[in-house]
Design an enzyme around this catalytic site. Sequence first.
Site, PDB file in Angstrom:
ATOM      1  N   LEU A 140      54.953 -12.032 -12.484  1.00  0.00           N
ATOM      2  CA  LEU A 140      54.932 -12.761 -10.872  1.00  0.00           C
ATOM      3  C   LEU A 140      55.043 -13.892 -11.935  1.00  0.00           C
ATOM      4  CD1 LEU A 140      52.593 -11.721  -8.794  1.00  0.00           C
ATOM      5  CD2 LEU A 140      55.153 -12.299  -8.618  1.00  0.00           C
ATOM      6  N   ASP A 141      55.870 -15.320 -11.910  1.00  0.00           N
ATOM      7  CA  ASP A 141      55.774 -16.432 -12.015  1.00  0.00           C
ATOM      8  C   ASP A 141      54.730 -16.992 -11.819  1.00  0.00           C
ATOM      9  OD1 ASP A 141      58.979 -16.056 -13.102  1.00  0.00           O
ATOM     10  OD2 ASP A 141      59.047 -16.870 -11.367  1.00  0.00           O
ATOM     11  N   ARG A 142      54.603 -17.926 -12.580  1.00  0.00           N
ATOM     12  CA  ARG A 142      53.282 -18.887 -12.799  1.00  0.00           C
ATOM     13  C   ARG A 142      53.229 -19.672 -10.523  1.00  0.00           C
ATOM     14  NH1 ARG A 142      51.080 -23.676 -16.763  1.00  0.00           N
ATOM     15  NH2 ARG A 142      49.016 -24.273 -16.040  1.00  0.00           N
ATOM     16  N   SER A 154      54.203 -18.047  -8.343  1.00  0.00           N
ATOM     17  CA  SER A 154      54.445 -17.245  -7.471  1.00  0.00           C
ATOM     18  C   SER A 154      52.788 -16.298  -6.986  1.00  0.00           C
ATOM     19  CB  SER A 154      55.042 -16.172  -7.445  1.00  0.00           C
ATOM     20  OG  SER A 154      56.575 -16.175  -7.915  1.00  0.00           O
ATOM     21  N   ARG A 203      63.256 -14.936 -11.355  1.00  0.00           N
ATOM     22  CA  ARG A 203      63.015 -16.203 -10.037  1.00  0.00           C
ATOM     23  C   ARG A 203      64.542 -15.316  -8.968  1.00  0.00           C
ATOM     24  NH1 ARG A 203      60.076 -19.921 -11.214  1.00  0.00           N
ATOM     25  NH2 ARG A 203      60.320 -21.021  -9.464  1.00  0.00           N
TER      26      ARG A 203
END
Length: 206
Positions: A53-55, A57, A153
């Site tokens: 998961l992106d930072r 998110s 993303r």
Amino acid sequence: MSLRYSQSGFRYLLFAKPYGVLSQFTRPEGSQASTQTLADYIAMPNIYPVGRLDRDSEGLLLLTDDGRLAQRLIHPRYGHPRTYWAQVEGIPTDRALQALRRGVLIQGQPTRPAQADLLNPQPTLAERDPPIRYRAAIPTTWIQLTLREGRNRQVRRMTAAVGFPTLRLIRVGLGPLTLSGLDWGTFRHLTPEEITSLKQLVMQVK
């Protein structure tokens, strides 16, 4: 929390990743000392996140030392469902939702068909820290998206492509697994039934 192994000898954890935490155990060289990683929450050796998961998110992150299962979960061929709640700017139209369902172009490539619906009722969640940006004249709306691919993303790019930028993104489901019952920054071991369901999911494609 003590180590717990399944009957196969592997470990399977679900973690509720907070905003701002990197989906890795080591802090990147040159990053700020305040940068948080999984090591700030999980003290367990030789276990790794499946995907990321992106930072910016939040939400469900699966960790395991079962390499075969992890490979199947991240390989595009198997297309297991990932469910997200996205708080978007504005109120998406039926046309925008239909476009998300059919697929939109991201970096010149169409996305696979997805499930996309307004959440009704809208969820009541604790405010994120830091909070999202608000514009007094523009409402926000929560939508649920279920994808069968995991491009970089992707949810943010999909909602932007139909004119409704994502302000907050939470992954709430991964195949049969859900975020239910987990507080931010906590983890739990999968039950034997959940492990069986997850393995059945990834074995459906030969």
